[in-house]
Design a protein around this motif. Structure first.
Motif, short mmCIF file in Angstrom:
data_model
loop_
_atom_site.label_atom_id
_atom_site.label_comp_id
_atom_site.label_asym_id
_atom_site.label_seq_id
_atom_site.Cartn_x
_atom_site.Cartn_y
_atom_site.Cartn_z
N ASP A 162 0.81 -1.22 0.00
CA ASP A 162 0.00 0.00 0.00
C ASP A 162 0.85 1.27 0.00
OD1 ASP A 162 -2.27 -1.55 -0.05
OD2 ASP A 162 -2.64 -1.39 2.11
N SER A 163 2.06 1.20 0.51
CA SER A 163 2.92 2.39 0.54
C SER A 163 4.09 2.29 -0.44
CB SER A 163 3.45 2.62 1.97
OG SER A 163 4.17 1.49 2.42
N LEU A 164 4.00 1.35 -1.38
CA LEU A 164 5.08 1.11 -2.34
C LEU A 164 5.40 2.36 -3.17
CD1 LEU A 164 7.16 -0.69 -3.75
CD2 LEU A 164 5.30 -1.51 -5.22
N ASP A 165 4.40 2.98 -3.75
CA ASP A 165 4.67 4.15 -4.60
C ASP A 165 5.30 5.29 -3.81
OD1 ASP A 165 4.04 3.11 -7.07
OD2 ASP A 165 1.95 3.78 -7.02
N GLN A 166 4.97 5.43 -2.53
CA GLN A 166 5.62 6.45 -1.70
C GLN A 166 7.10 6.13 -1.54
OE1 GLN A 166 3.13 6.01 1.75
NE2 GLN A 166 1.92 7.84 1.24
#
Length: 191
Positions: free
Chosen positions: A148-152
């Protein structure tokens, strides 16, 4: 920065030549164009490349932009990235590359790719989503920690969002297949 402005242009030329030869061998290997003898020679050449890079790291630390120039630094990164047969070396190279990044002598994206590769090779989820499997049915991302926080996390190291990077890989694969290239790559990088 040109090769003439670097501290060791001779070393830079060697790294570039080795990385180019390694890429050519890898292309033949993934297309199953090597017989058993050539495959053994290919593995020996990979081992020799790792041995040379190990010597370079021992003598100079990470061969970054100031020492060998950007093209040769990228070549060193490629050699380390594909040193999958020596996990201890790959982890040590990741540490040295991280230090070079902190000193402004290497791109953080190189470190992120190499760090992910070491995680995947040790059976752990990757951090930045740079490693994927290319299978006959398409692109499969290797396991990722906290998707869920990969793109960040990708953004924190200057990588584009995963969806766009995967689409680029899919387009490149489609072009390869249209050109009659039936190769299947086992482990690849997502930019």
């Amino acid at each position: 920065m040109t090769a003439a402005e670097t501290l060791r242009p001779d070393l830079g030329r060697e790294l570039i030549a080795r990385a180019a030869q390694s890429a050519a061998r890898r292309a033949k290997r993934v297309r199953n164009q090597l017989d058993a003898v050539q495959l053994g020679q290919d593995r020996h050449a990979d081992h020799a490349d790792t041995k040379v890079l190990r010597r370079v790291l021992a003598e100079h630390d990470w061969p970054g932009h100031r020492l060998v120039g950007p093209d040769a630094a990228r070549a060193a990164w490629s050699l380390a990235l594909h040193a999958d047969g020596d996990a201890d070396f790959q982890r040590a190279a990741t540490t040295l590359l991280e230090r070079a990044v902190q000193n402004g002598d290497a791109p953080v994206q190189h470190w992120a790719h190499l760090y992910d590769r070491t995680l995947v090779n040790s059976g752990r989820p990757q951090e930045f989503g740079t490693q994927q499997l290319l299978t006959p049915t398409g692109v499969e991302l290797c396991p990722v920690r906290a998707p869920d926080s990969l793109d960040q996390r990708r953004g924190s190291v200057g990588l584009s969002p995963l969806a766009g990077a995967l689409e680029t890989v899919r387009r490149r694969l489609a072009q390869d297949h249209q050109a009659g290239d039936p190769s299947t790559i086992v482990l690849a990088e997502v930019a």
